[in-house]
Design an enzyme around this catalytic site. Sequence first.
Site, short mmCIF file in Angstrom:
data_model
loop_
_atom_site.label_atom_id
_atom_site.label_comp_id
_atom_site.label_asym_id
_atom_site.label_seq_id
_atom_site.Cartn_x
_atom_site.Cartn_y
_atom_site.Cartn_z
N THR A 185 4.10 0.54 4.02
CA THR A 185 5.40 1.23 3.87
C THR A 185 5.66 2.23 4.98
O THR A 185 6.76 2.73 5.10
CB THR A 185 5.50 1.92 2.50
OG1 THR A 185 4.32 2.67 2.28
CG2 THR A 185 5.71 0.93 1.38
N ASP A 187 -10.00 -9.44 8.47
CA ASP A 187 -10.97 -9.77 9.53
C ASP A 187 -10.97 -11.29 9.66
O ASP A 187 -10.12 -11.96 9.07
CB ASP A 187 -12.36 -9.21 9.15
CG ASP A 187 -13.22 -8.89 10.37
OD1 ASP A 187 -13.33 -9.77 11.25
OD2 ASP A 187 -13.78 -7.79 10.44
N ASN A 233 -14.65 -15.70 7.69
CA ASN A 233 -16.04 -15.61 7.22
C ASN A 233 -16.38 -14.19 6.77
O ASN A 233 -16.99 -13.97 5.72
CB ASN A 233 -16.99 -16.08 8.33
CG ASN A 233 -18.43 -16.04 7.88
OD1 ASN A 233 -18.80 -16.70 6.91
ND2 ASN A 233 -19.24 -15.23 8.55
N ARG A 283 -1.61 12.57 -7.07
CA ARG A 283 -1.42 14.01 -7.27
C ARG A 283 -0.76 14.44 -8.57
O ARG A 283 -1.14 15.49 -9.10
CB ARG A 283 -0.69 14.59 -6.04
CG ARG A 283 -1.58 14.58 -4.82
CD ARG A 283 -0.79 14.69 -3.54
NE ARG A 283 -0.01 13.48 -3.29
CZ ARG A 283 0.78 13.30 -2.24
NH1 ARG A 283 0.92 14.26 -1.35
NH2 ARG A 283 1.44 12.17 -2.09
N ASP A 312 -9.39 0.03 -2.95
CA ASP A 312 -8.26 -0.15 -2.03
C ASP A 312 -8.81 -0.15 -0.61
O ASP A 312 -8.72 0.84 0.11
CB ASP A 312 -7.27 0.99 -2.26
CG ASP A 312 -5.97 0.80 -1.49
OD1 ASP A 312 -5.75 -0.30 -0.95
OD2 ASP A 312 -5.19 1.76 -1.45
N LEU A 313 -9.41 -1.28 -0.22
CA LEU A 313 -10.10 -1.37 1.06
C LEU A 313 -9.29 -2.09 2.13
O LEU A 313 -9.68 -2.11 3.29
CB LEU A 313 -11.46 -2.07 0.87
CG LEU A 313 -12.39 -1.38 -0.12
CD1 LEU A 313 -13.70 -2.15 -0.23
CD2 LEU A 313 -12.67 0.06 0.31
N LYS A 314 -8.20 -2.72 1.71
CA LYS A 314 -7.29 -3.39 2.65
C LYS A 314 -8.06 -4.22 3.68
O LYS A 314 -7.98 -4.01 4.89
CB LYS A 314 -6.38 -2.38 3.35
CG LYS A 314 -5.48 -1.63 2.38
CD LYS A 314 -4.42 -0.82 3.09
CE LYS A 314 -3.48 -0.14 2.12
NZ LYS A 314 -4.12 0.94 1.34
N LYS A 351 -8.48 4.29 -8.80
CA LYS A 351 -8.41 3.69 -7.45
C LYS A 351 -9.26 4.52 -6.49
O LYS A 351 -9.12 5.75 -6.43
CB LYS A 351 -6.97 3.66 -6.94
CG LYS A 351 -6.87 3.09 -5.52
CD LYS A 351 -5.43 2.84 -5.12
CE LYS A 351 -4.77 4.00 -4.43
NZ LYS A 351 -5.12 4.13 -2.99
O1 C5P Z 1 -0.58 11.37 -4.90
P1 C5P Z 1 0.28 10.14 -4.99
O2 C5P Z 1 0.69 9.78 -6.39
O3 C5P Z 1 1.44 10.19 -4.03
O4 C5P Z 1 -0.71 9.00 -4.50
C1 C5P Z 1 -0.30 7.68 -4.36
C2 C5P Z 1 -1.45 6.78 -3.96
O5 C5P Z 1 -0.93 5.51 -3.60
C3 C5P Z 1 -2.25 7.25 -2.75
O6 C5P Z 1 -3.60 6.78 -2.93
C4 C5P Z 1 -1.58 6.55 -1.60
O7 C5P Z 1 -2.44 6.32 -0.52
C5 C5P Z 1 -1.19 5.22 -2.23
N1 C5P Z 1 -0.08 4.56 -1.56
C6 C5P Z 1 1.19 5.12 -1.45
N2 C5P Z 1 2.19 4.44 -0.83
C7 C5P Z 1 1.97 3.25 -0.32
C8 C5P Z 1 0.71 2.66 -0.42
C9 C5P Z 1 -0.30 3.35 -1.06
O8 C5P Z 1 1.40 6.22 -1.91
N3 C5P Z 1 2.95 2.61 0.25
#
Ligand code: C5P
Length: 233
Positions: free
Chosen positions: A119, A69, A72, A210, A64-66, A37
């Site tokens: 979240t 807009d 178009n 991580r 993961d660009l979310k 990702k």
């Molecule tokens: O390091 P870790 O396992 O916590 O990373 C989780 C990944 O999922 C990160 O890229 C984080 O931005 C993403 N993410 C998240 N919780 C969300 C949405 C996305 O941890 N609600």
Amino acid sequence: MTMIDPRDRLIVALDLPSVTAAEAMVARLGDAVSFYKIGMELTYGGGLGLARELIASGKKVFLDLKLHDIPNTVAKATEQVAGLGAAFLTIHAYPQTMKAARGALGGSPMKLLAVTVMTSYDDADLAEAGFAFGVREMVARRARQAQTAGVHGLILSAEEAAEMRALVGPDMLLVTPGIRMADGVLGDQKRVMTPARAIAAGADHLVVGRPVTQAADPVAAARAIVAEIAGAA
Ligand code: C5P
């Protein structure tokens, strides 16, 4: 649940400060990881080039660009990302946005994942932003709208997976972050699940950052997660 190779169920989040650091992690992980990702931070730091390299080397890439807009612009941006060969792209779960992105896919196999409610939002945040619904109702409403729009899946916390699976049925992809091994460090994640429990709750893919990228042995960490997924799937 759809048949997916256990290794392809693990998506490693390349939340690293630079493309160079991300490339080094990818080289280190080698065959242990097949799906990455790339989020906004790395994208704006030159990560689209890395996405191209990864795709050319046979890896799958989740951008993961979310997107959100006017229709178009969403449609044109979706075409560009599909043209890169990304496997997954996130969009915000607004009906106009979802319809525009879905309509722009053409014959591309790229899958769209909708972000229902971030979240970091609670009921008070939604009210402050002017919405009439609380988080639970909004997530359910937008999940149904995503399904109607033909969006392929949802990104959601592992804790919501079982309830969401019951709501949307077997065909939508559920992709969940917030994964930790049973003995793992939480970091800033508060509500976490082990890989096995997330899969049992109905998740199709797990986004893990991580616990792999900061591990003393990232290859061993990735293999342990894939083994746990394989045991649970
Ligand atoms: O390091 P870790 O396992 O916590 O990373 C989780 C990944 O999922 C990160 O890229 C984080 O931005 C993403 N993410 C998240 N919780 C969300 C949405 C996305 O941890 N609600």
